[in-house]
Design an enzyme around this catalytic site. Structure first.
Site, PDB file in Angstrom:
ATOM      1  N   TYR A  22       0.839  -1.196   0.000  1.00  0.00           N
ATOM      2  CA  TYR A  22       0.000   0.000   0.000  1.00  0.00           C
ATOM      3  C   TYR A  22       0.876   1.248   0.000  1.00  0.00           C
ATOM      4  O   TYR A  22       0.597   2.216  -0.702  1.00  0.00           O
ATOM      5  CB  TYR A  22      -0.917   0.016   1.226  1.00  0.00           C
ATOM      6  N   ASN A  31       1.911  10.585  -3.041  1.00  0.00           N
ATOM      7  CA  ASN A  31       1.974  10.987  -1.646  1.00  0.00           C
ATOM      8  C   ASN A  31       2.217   9.764  -0.766  1.00  0.00           C
ATOM      9  O   ASN A  31       1.343   8.914  -0.638  1.00  0.00           O
ATOM     10  CB  ASN A  31       0.675  11.678  -1.226  1.00  0.00           C
ATOM     11  N   ASN A  45     -12.850  -0.529  -5.900  1.00  0.00           N
ATOM     12  CA  ASN A  45     -12.319  -0.714  -7.253  1.00  0.00           C
ATOM     13  C   ASN A  45     -13.468  -0.815  -8.264  1.00  0.00           C
ATOM     14  O   ASN A  45     -14.248  -1.756  -8.224  1.00  0.00           O
ATOM     15  CB  ASN A  45     -11.467  -1.988  -7.267  1.00  0.00           C
ATOM     16  N   CYS A  53      -6.235  -5.154  -8.059  1.00  0.00           N
ATOM     17  CA  CYS A  53      -6.041  -4.796  -6.651  1.00  0.00           C
ATOM     18  C   CYS A  53      -5.532  -5.969  -5.815  1.00  0.00           C
ATOM     19  O   CYS A  53      -4.962  -5.755  -4.743  1.00  0.00           O
ATOM     20  CB  CYS A  53      -7.302  -4.197  -6.062  1.00  0.00           C
ATOM     21  N   HIS A  54      -5.696  -7.188  -6.301  1.00  0.00           N
ATOM     22  CA  HIS A  54      -5.204  -8.348  -5.544  1.00  0.00           C
ATOM     23  C   HIS A  54      -3.677  -8.358  -5.462  1.00  0.00           C
ATOM     24  O   HIS A  54      -3.113  -9.079  -4.646  1.00  0.00           O
ATOM     25  CB  HIS A  54      -5.705  -9.656  -6.170  1.00  0.00           C
ATOM     26  N   GLU A  82      -1.010 -16.552 -10.377  1.00  0.00           N
ATOM     27  CA  GLU A  82      -0.028 -15.782 -11.139  1.00  0.00           C
ATOM     28  C   GLU A  82       1.402 -16.221 -10.828  1.00  0.00           C
ATOM     29  O   GLU A  82       2.349 -15.622 -11.307  1.00  0.00           O
ATOM     30  CB  GLU A  82      -0.186 -14.290 -10.824  1.00  0.00           C
TER      31      GLU A  82
END
Length: 99
Positions: A22, A31, A45, A53-54, A82
């Site tokens: 994150y 930022n 999402n 997002c995974h 993956e």
């Protein structure tokens, strides 16, 4: 471009078989203090099949306990599909699989 759009653009660049934290996403989106904002953005999402997002884990390499698209096990399953492997403690080796 909104903050969430900037975050989504960064997440789209995480290659298949890799993860980012994150904090890394926050930094790349502009930022380093946006780590929580990244979590909020990924939770809503708008394009789960397009914005991976995974591939975002916490700074320890752990998957989310509140993964928005099927629970914690689904995030792990998607990453394993993956080629990402998990340590015995359930974390991803960030040196091996991090961006």
């Amino acid at each position: 471009m909104t903050t969430f759009e900037r975050i989504y653009e960064v997440v789209k660049t995480i290659p298949k078989g890799k993860v980012a934290t994150y904090g890394q996403v926050a930094l790349l989106a502009g930022n380093p203090r946006w780590a929580r904002v990244v979590g909020y953005a990924l939770h809503v999402n708008p394009e789960p099949g397009v914005i991976p997002c995974h591939r975002v884990v916490n700074r320890m390499g752990k998957t989310s306990t509140a993964f928005a698209f099927g629970g914690e096990d689904m995030q792990k399953k998607l990453l394993e599909e993956e080629g990402v492997t998990f340590e015995p403690d359930g974390t991803v080796d960030l040196k091996k699989f991090g961006i």
